[in-house]
Design a protein around this motif. Structure first.
Motif, PDB file in Angstrom:
ATOM      1  N   GLY A 136      39.734  13.370 -37.418  1.00 27.95           N
ATOM      2  CA  GLY A 136      39.349  14.261 -38.511  1.00 27.95           C
ATOM      3  C   GLY A 136      37.874  14.206 -38.850  1.00 27.95           C
ATOM      4  N   GLY A 137      37.088  13.505 -38.057  1.00 24.68           N
ATOM      5  CA  GLY A 137      35.659  13.406 -38.320  1.00 24.68           C
ATOM      6  C   GLY A 137      34.861  14.410 -37.514  1.00 24.68           C
ATOM      7  N   SER A 138      33.614  14.072 -37.269  1.00 21.05           N
ATOM      8  CA  SER A 138      32.733  14.945 -36.508  1.00 21.05           C
ATOM      9  C   SER A 138      31.815  14.090 -35.640  1.00 21.05           C
ATOM     10  CB  SER A 138      31.901  15.821 -37.454  1.00 21.05           C
ATOM     11  OG  SER A 138      31.083  15.006 -38.272  1.00 21.05           O
ATOM     12  N   PHE A 139      31.090  14.766 -34.758  1.00 19.20           N
ATOM     13  CA  PHE A 139      30.097  14.078 -33.935  1.00 19.20           C
ATOM     14  C   PHE A 139      28.887  14.995 -33.816  1.00 19.20           C
ATOM     15  CE2 PHE A 139      32.651  16.542 -31.037  1.00 19.20           C
ATOM     16  CZ  PHE A 139      31.800  16.968 -30.028  1.00 19.20           C
ATOM     17  N   THR A 140      27.750  14.421 -33.503  1.00 18.46           N
ATOM     18  CA  THR A 140      26.509  15.180 -33.401  1.00 18.46           C
ATOM     19  C   THR A 140      25.984  15.107 -31.978  1.00 18.46           C
ATOM     20  OG1 THR A 140      25.972  14.683 -35.699  1.00 18.46           O
ATOM     21  CG2 THR A 140      24.159  15.412 -34.304  1.00 18.46           C
ATOM     22  N   VAL A 141      25.551  16.241 -31.461  1.00 18.89           N
ATOM     23  CA  VAL A 141      24.939  16.326 -30.142  1.00 18.89           C
ATOM     24  C   VAL A 141      23.492  16.753 -30.335  1.00 18.89           C
ATOM     25  CG1 VAL A 141      24.977  17.456 -27.881  1.00 18.89           C
ATOM     26  CG2 VAL A 141      27.127  16.981 -29.079  1.00 18.89           C
ATOM     27  N   THR A 142      22.584  15.997 -29.738  1.00 11.57           N
ATOM     28  CA  THR A 142      21.163  16.334 -29.774  1.00 11.57           C
ATOM     29  C   THR A 142      20.670  16.443 -28.339  1.00 11.57           C
ATOM     30  OG1 THR A 142      20.893  15.052 -31.804  1.00 11.57           O
ATOM     31  CG2 THR A 142      18.884  15.641 -30.609  1.00 11.57           C
ATOM     32  N   VAL A 143      20.023  17.564 -28.016  1.00 15.47           N
ATOM     33  CA  VAL A 143      19.454  17.783 -26.690  1.00 15.47           C
ATOM     34  C   VAL A 143      17.952  17.968 -26.870  1.00 15.47           C
ATOM     35  CG1 VAL A 143      19.451  19.225 -24.607  1.00 15.47           C
ATOM     36  CG2 VAL A 143      21.561  18.951 -25.944  1.00 15.47           C
ATOM     37  N   THR A 144      17.179  17.164 -26.163  1.00 18.05           N
ATOM     38  CA  THR A 144      15.719  17.279 -26.178  1.00 18.05           C
ATOM     39  C   THR A 144      15.252  17.526 -24.762  1.00 18.05           C
ATOM     40  OG1 THR A 144      15.547  15.758 -28.041  1.00 18.05           O
ATOM     41  CG2 THR A 144      13.553  16.128 -26.763  1.00 18.05           C
ATOM     42  N   ASN A 145      14.524  18.613 -24.585  1.00 17.89           N
ATOM     43  CA  ASN A 145      13.998  18.974 -23.275  1.00 17.89           C
ATOM     44  C   ASN A 145      12.476  18.939 -23.354  1.00 17.89           C
ATOM     45  OD1 ASN A 145      13.685  19.990 -20.671  1.00 17.89           O
ATOM     46  ND2 ASN A 145      13.846  22.109 -21.363  1.00 17.89           N
ATOM     47  N   SER A 146      11.867  18.069 -22.586  1.00 21.91           N
ATOM     48  CA  SER A 146      10.410  18.013 -22.526  1.00 21.91           C
ATOM     49  C   SER A 146       9.966  18.261 -21.094  1.00 21.91           C
ATOM     50  CB  SER A 146       9.905  16.650 -23.002  1.00 21.91           C
ATOM     51  OG  SER A 146      10.202  15.650 -22.038  1.00 21.91           O
ATOM     52  N   GLU A 147       8.692  18.279 -20.870  1.00 23.36           N
ATOM     53  CA  GLU A 147       8.172  18.471 -19.519  1.00 23.36           C
ATOM     54  C   GLU A 147       8.576  17.314 -18.606  1.00 23.36           C
ATOM     55  OE1 GLU A 147       3.828  18.805 -17.534  1.00 23.36           O
ATOM     56  OE2 GLU A 147       4.189  20.053 -19.299  1.00 23.36           O
ATOM     57  N   ALA A 148       8.773  16.128 -19.177  1.00 19.39           N
ATOM     58  CA  ALA A 148       9.074  14.938 -18.380  1.00 19.39           C
ATOM     59  C   ALA A 148      10.563  14.703 -18.158  1.00 19.39           C
ATOM     60  CB  ALA A 148       8.469  13.703 -19.040  1.00 19.39           C
ATOM     61  N   ALA A 149      11.406  15.051 -19.146  1.00 12.96           N
ATOM     62  CA  ALA A 149      12.810  14.654 -19.056  1.00 12.96           C
ATOM     63  C   ALA A 149      13.678  15.469 -20.006  1.00 12.96           C
ATOM     64  CB  ALA A 149      12.957  13.170 -19.388  1.00 12.96           C
ATOM     65  N   VAL A 150      14.982  15.362 -19.794  1.00  8.14           N
ATOM     66  CA  VAL A 150      15.982  15.863 -20.733  1.00  8.14           C
ATOM     67  C   VAL A 150      16.707  14.646 -21.268  1.00  8.14           C
ATOM     68  CG1 VAL A 150      18.068  17.239 -21.049  1.00  8.14           C
ATOM     69  CG2 VAL A 150      16.281  18.023 -19.470  1.00  8.14           C
ATOM     70  N   ARG A 151      16.825  14.567 -22.589  1.00  9.24           N
ATOM     71  CA  ARG A 151      17.534  13.460 -23.225  1.00  9.24           C
ATOM     72  C   ARG A 151      18.625  14.041 -24.108  1.00  9.24           C
ATOM     73  NH1 ARG A 151      15.367   8.237 -26.489  1.00  9.24           N
ATOM     74  NH2 ARG A 151      15.175   7.476 -24.376  1.00  9.24           N
TER      75      ARG A 151
END
Length: 153
Positions: free
Chosen positions: A75-90
């Motif tokens: 019944g909870g939630s989760f968070t997704v964060t996507v960071t795209n830079s010139e060097a990498a995707v995190r």
């Protein structure tokens, strides 16, 4: 890490920060939201991004783990964060925590589960997790690799 952003399940918040493109969304802890987490990667990177398929696969694994192995699936939630830079995707997936830390457990060939974190370990350039204030954040990073023009065929 970006501040918390509450987002409706079918919406995403795309922000630009310098040369980086950041996307963060809080999703309900239900199995249907694993597909939405994959969609967030596509929103952030685009289907033509050279790391798209690997990032989608690994994000799917982390979202599934958040739902199956943490209080987010109760019944909870989760968070997704996507960071795209010139060097990498995190990608970071933060959940409501569990009784124990994430485990890179080895499973038998006949097991139907337990391959998510070993897959992340095998495909990502770096990964890790933090546990604080009752939540767990698992992250991975895929670096952009460039082939020099003299080597390309």
């Amino acid at each position: 890490m970006l501040g918390e952003v509450a987002v409706a399940p079918q919406d995403s918040q795309l922000r630009t920060k310098g040369d980086d493109r950041d996307l963060e969304a809080r999703l309900p802890g239900t199995p249907s939201q694993v597909s939405r987490a994959r969609g967030l990667v596509t929103d952030a990177l685009g289907r033509d991004h050279p790391l798209h398929d690997d990032v989608v696969l690994l994000t799917s694994e982390l979202a599934t783990n958040a739902i199956l192995h943490s209080r987010s699936g109760d019944g909870g939630s989760f968070t997704v964060t996507v960071t795209n830079s010139e060097a990498a995707v995190r990608v970071l997936v933060s959940d409501a925590g569990s009784d124990g830390p994430p485990c890179v457990c080895r499973t038998s060939a006949r097991s139907t589960s337990g391959r998510g974190l070993p897959l992340i370990e095998a495909l990502s350039h770096r990964w890790g997790f933090t546990r604080e204030d009752g939540s767990t954040t698992v992250w991975f990073e895929l670096q952009h690799t460039r082939v020099p023009a003299a080597v390309a065929v």
